[in-house]
Design a protein around this motif. Sequence first.
Motif, mmCIF file in Angstrom:
data_model
loop_
_atom_site.group_PDB
_atom_site.id
_atom_site.type_symbol
_atom_site.label_atom_id
_atom_site.label_comp_id
_atom_site.label_asym_id
_atom_site.label_seq_id
_atom_site.Cartn_x
_atom_site.Cartn_y
_atom_site.Cartn_z
ATOM 1 N N ALA A 115 -24.111 -6.215 10.236
ATOM 2 C CA ALA A 115 -24.636 -7.279 11.017
ATOM 3 C C ALA A 115 -26.221 -7.115 10.867
ATOM 4 O O ALA A 115 -26.878 -8.083 10.646
ATOM 5 C CB ALA A 115 -24.133 -7.326 12.639
ATOM 6 N N VAL A 116 -26.868 -6.155 11.060
ATOM 7 C CA VAL A 116 -28.002 -5.969 11.183
ATOM 8 C C VAL A 116 -28.709 -6.337 9.572
ATOM 9 O O VAL A 116 -29.681 -7.068 9.867
ATOM 10 C CB VAL A 116 -28.676 -4.391 11.213
ATOM 11 N N MET A 117 -28.239 -5.854 8.520
ATOM 12 C CA MET A 117 -28.610 -6.232 7.364
ATOM 13 C C MET A 117 -28.427 -7.752 7.036
ATOM 14 O O MET A 117 -29.282 -8.512 6.407
ATOM 15 C CB MET A 117 -27.995 -5.672 6.289
ATOM 16 N N SER A 118 -27.291 -8.435 7.613
ATOM 17 C CA SER A 118 -27.114 -9.808 7.474
ATOM 18 C C SER A 118 -28.216 -10.652 8.219
ATOM 19 O O SER A 118 -28.557 -11.708 7.707
ATOM 20 C CB SER A 118 -25.854 -10.302 8.045
ATOM 21 N N ILE A 119 -28.754 -10.130 9.310
ATOM 22 C CA ILE A 119 -29.690 -10.802 10.321
ATOM 23 C C ILE A 119 -30.976 -10.554 9.399
ATOM 24 O O ILE A 119 -31.654 -11.822 9.187
ATOM 25 C CB ILE A 119 -29.834 -10.090 11.451
ATOM 26 N N LEU A 120 -31.386 -9.541 8.797
ATOM 27 C CA LEU A 120 -32.696 -9.364 8.162
ATOM 28 C C LEU A 120 -32.744 -9.802 6.852
ATOM 29 O O LEU A 120 -33.838 -10.359 6.303
ATOM 30 C CB LEU A 120 -32.742 -7.716 8.257
ATOM 31 N N ILE A 121 -31.496 -10.115 6.306
ATOM 32 C CA ILE A 121 -31.729 -10.770 4.992
ATOM 33 C C ILE A 121 -31.823 -12.518 5.200
ATOM 34 O O ILE A 121 -32.439 -13.176 4.341
ATOM 35 C CB ILE A 121 -30.052 -10.535 4.029
ATOM 36 N N SER A 122 -31.500 -12.823 6.244
ATOM 37 C CA SER A 122 -31.887 -14.205 6.563
ATOM 38 C C SER A 122 -33.138 -14.463 7.276
ATOM 39 O O SER A 122 -33.421 -15.653 7.687
ATOM 40 C CB SER A 122 -30.581 -14.741 7.084
ATOM 41 N N THR A 123 -33.903 -13.420 7.658
ATOM 42 C CA THR A 123 -35.057 -13.764 8.489
ATOM 43 C C THR A 123 -36.416 -12.919 7.797
ATOM 44 O O THR A 123 -36.206 -12.068 6.957
ATOM 45 C CB THR A 123 -35.030 -13.127 9.847
ATOM 46 N N GLU A 124 -37.597 -13.342 7.929
ATOM 47 C CA GLU A 124 -38.729 -12.450 7.396
ATOM 48 C C GLU A 124 -38.707 -11.228 8.046
ATOM 49 O O GLU A 124 -38.882 -10.092 7.450
ATOM 50 C CB GLU A 124 -39.908 -13.561 7.553
ATOM 51 N N GLU A 125 -38.391 -11.377 9.418
ATOM 52 C CA GLU A 125 -38.539 -10.058 10.287
ATOM 53 C C GLU A 125 -37.948 -10.496 11.725
ATOM 54 O O GLU A 125 -37.871 -11.405 12.018
ATOM 55 C CB GLU A 125 -40.047 -9.545 10.277
ATOM 56 N N ALA A 126 -37.327 -9.518 12.278
ATOM 57 C CA ALA A 126 -36.803 -9.666 13.567
ATOM 58 C C ALA A 126 -36.946 -8.406 14.365
ATOM 59 O O ALA A 126 -37.132 -7.212 13.893
ATOM 60 C CB ALA A 126 -35.370 -9.744 13.159
ATOM 61 N N ASP A 127 -37.150 -8.726 15.688
ATOM 62 C CA ASP A 127 -37.291 -7.595 16.805
ATOM 63 C C ASP A 127 -36.046 -7.070 17.073
ATOM 64 O O ASP A 127 -34.879 -7.621 17.016
ATOM 65 C CB ASP A 127 -38.105 -8.425 17.936
ATOM 66 N N PHE A 128 -36.135 -5.922 17.486
ATOM 67 C CA PHE A 128 -35.300 -4.889 17.958
ATOM 68 C C PHE A 128 -34.258 -5.803 18.983
ATOM 69 O O PHE A 128 -33.081 -5.759 19.027
ATOM 70 C CB PHE A 128 -35.642 -3.708 18.421
ATOM 71 N N VAL A 129 -34.932 -6.292 19.843
ATOM 72 C CA VAL A 129 -34.409 -7.012 21.014
ATOM 73 C C VAL A 129 -33.383 -8.281 20.526
ATOM 74 O O VAL A 129 -32.474 -8.341 20.877
ATOM 75 C CB VAL A 129 -35.517 -7.502 22.088
ATOM 76 N N PHE A 130 -34.239 -8.835 19.614
ATOM 77 C CA PHE A 130 -33.615 -10.159 18.905
ATOM 78 C C PHE A 130 -32.012 -9.491 18.199
ATOM 79 O O PHE A 130 -30.963 -10.078 18.404
ATOM 80 C CB PHE A 130 -34.248 -10.625 17.894
ATOM 81 N N ILE A 131 -32.102 -8.370 17.442
ATOM 82 C CA ILE A 131 -31.021 -7.823 16.750
ATOM 83 C C ILE A 131 -30.024 -7.488 17.733
ATOM 84 O O ILE A 131 -28.992 -7.505 17.448
ATOM 85 C CB ILE A 131 -31.547 -6.918 15.829
ATOM 86 N N ARG A 132 -30.491 -6.666 18.926
ATOM 87 C CA ARG A 132 -29.422 -6.174 19.799
ATOM 88 C C ARG A 132 -28.845 -7.573 20.414
ATOM 89 O O ARG A 132 -27.485 -7.381 20.682
ATOM 90 C CB ARG A 132 -30.162 -5.520 20.796
ATOM 91 N N GLU A 133 -29.390 -8.464 20.919
ATOM 92 C CA GLU A 133 -28.747 -9.845 21.374
ATOM 93 C C GLU A 133 -27.805 -10.436 20.347
ATOM 94 O O GLU A 133 -26.677 -10.759 20.732
ATOM 95 C CB GLU A 133 -29.988 -10.824 21.703
ATOM 96 N N LYS A 134 -28.102 -10.379 19.237
ATOM 97 C CA LYS A 134 -27.474 -11.012 18.248
ATOM 98 C C LYS A 134 -26.129 -10.219 17.935
ATOM 99 O O LYS A 134 -24.917 -10.947 17.697
ATOM 100 C CB LYS A 134 -28.224 -11.552 17.187
ATOM 101 N N THR A 135 -26.231 -8.976 17.823
ATOM 102 C CA THR A 135 -25.051 -8.205 17.495
ATOM 103 C C THR A 135 -24.243 -7.895 18.559
ATOM 104 O O THR A 135 -23.242 -7.333 18.443
ATOM 105 C CB THR A 135 -25.518 -6.981 16.802
ATOM 106 N N GLY A 136 -24.833 -7.988 19.737
ATOM 107 C CA GLY A 136 -24.277 -7.454 20.937
ATOM 108 C C GLY A 136 -23.904 -5.922 21.105
ATOM 109 O O GLY A 136 -22.924 -5.478 21.894
#
Lengths: 95, 229
Positions: free
Chosen positions: A16-37
């Motif tokens: 899930a983390v890699m999928s988010i990061l492949i589709s964004t230039e960069e992402a904050d820890f909080v954003f990843i935590r919210e999106k992955t639950g």
Amino acid sequence: MFKDLDPLLHSQLRLAVMSILISTEEADFVFIREKTGSTAGNLSVQIDKLREAGYISVVKSFRGKMPRTTCRITPAGISAFEKYVDALGGYLRPK
Amino acid sequence: MENQLSEKESLELIGQMINTAKNNLQKGTGKIILLWGYIAAGISFFTWLLYEFLPKDIRYDAFFLWFLMAAGYPFHYMLVKRIEREKLVKTYIEGLMNRVWIGFTISILVIVLGMLIDTLLVLKFSGSVARPPNVPVRMFEFIHYFHWLLLTPFILCLYGFALFVSGKAYDFKPLSIGGLFCFTASFFLLFSLHKTGVYGLQMFTLFISAVAGFVIPGHMLNWKEHKDV
């Protein structure tokens, strides 16, 4: 069996983390935590594993007085992700 | 969490995560759209009012109100700084859309400044129109008549382009619909060039388009942001 699938990516949260990061230039820890639950502790451990493998880079900084962790996928991470998706396709293609 | 996944679950998870992140609209984007929407709507409305009600010999001075657009930039800068400070993710779409809007701004500046400089050179700051001897009178009048008359339809078309592309990229329908409205308005104005009092009609159409393309989608986006928080 999943012998061709990268074991590091073949886990729910790390994928899930890699999928988010492949589709964004960069992402904050909080954003990843919210999106992955996920929980902060678990996410932190999984991000560390991906960083140690060289799949992502992690930058720690401050936003005002608040600490901030920003993650970005590396070229090695992109390559690993592409190989993983390719291998996944092999399993799903009709024989 | 070390949950093992089936191949199908893996693909579903990848698709789900990519979709959730790729067209994420930054919190505060609605405020930027509203800022420019209200400025454009306000200026076009007052330009229309002045154009309609000022004495005929000075009615064109109303168009100098458009220089007030520059007043929006400090507020725009402040809003962008706040978004940058608070944002949690930077997407590829966002980077691309920023470039589209920068291109949009440069296009407008090139068209307006080019026409303005040309007009000032032609008038030579004296108020009398100097026609180069090699240009026939009718051609000269034609160029300088249509020159400014085409400005509003061109700008509306550029509004439509930037709004439509943004709406599609962020998957936010009110912006795309606003873009389509601006395209239609531009088309309508191109068919109305021959009408008397066309500058008034253009300013009023621009006012309606700014409301439809920026103000309404901006408020809807703000409302969506508040609802999502």
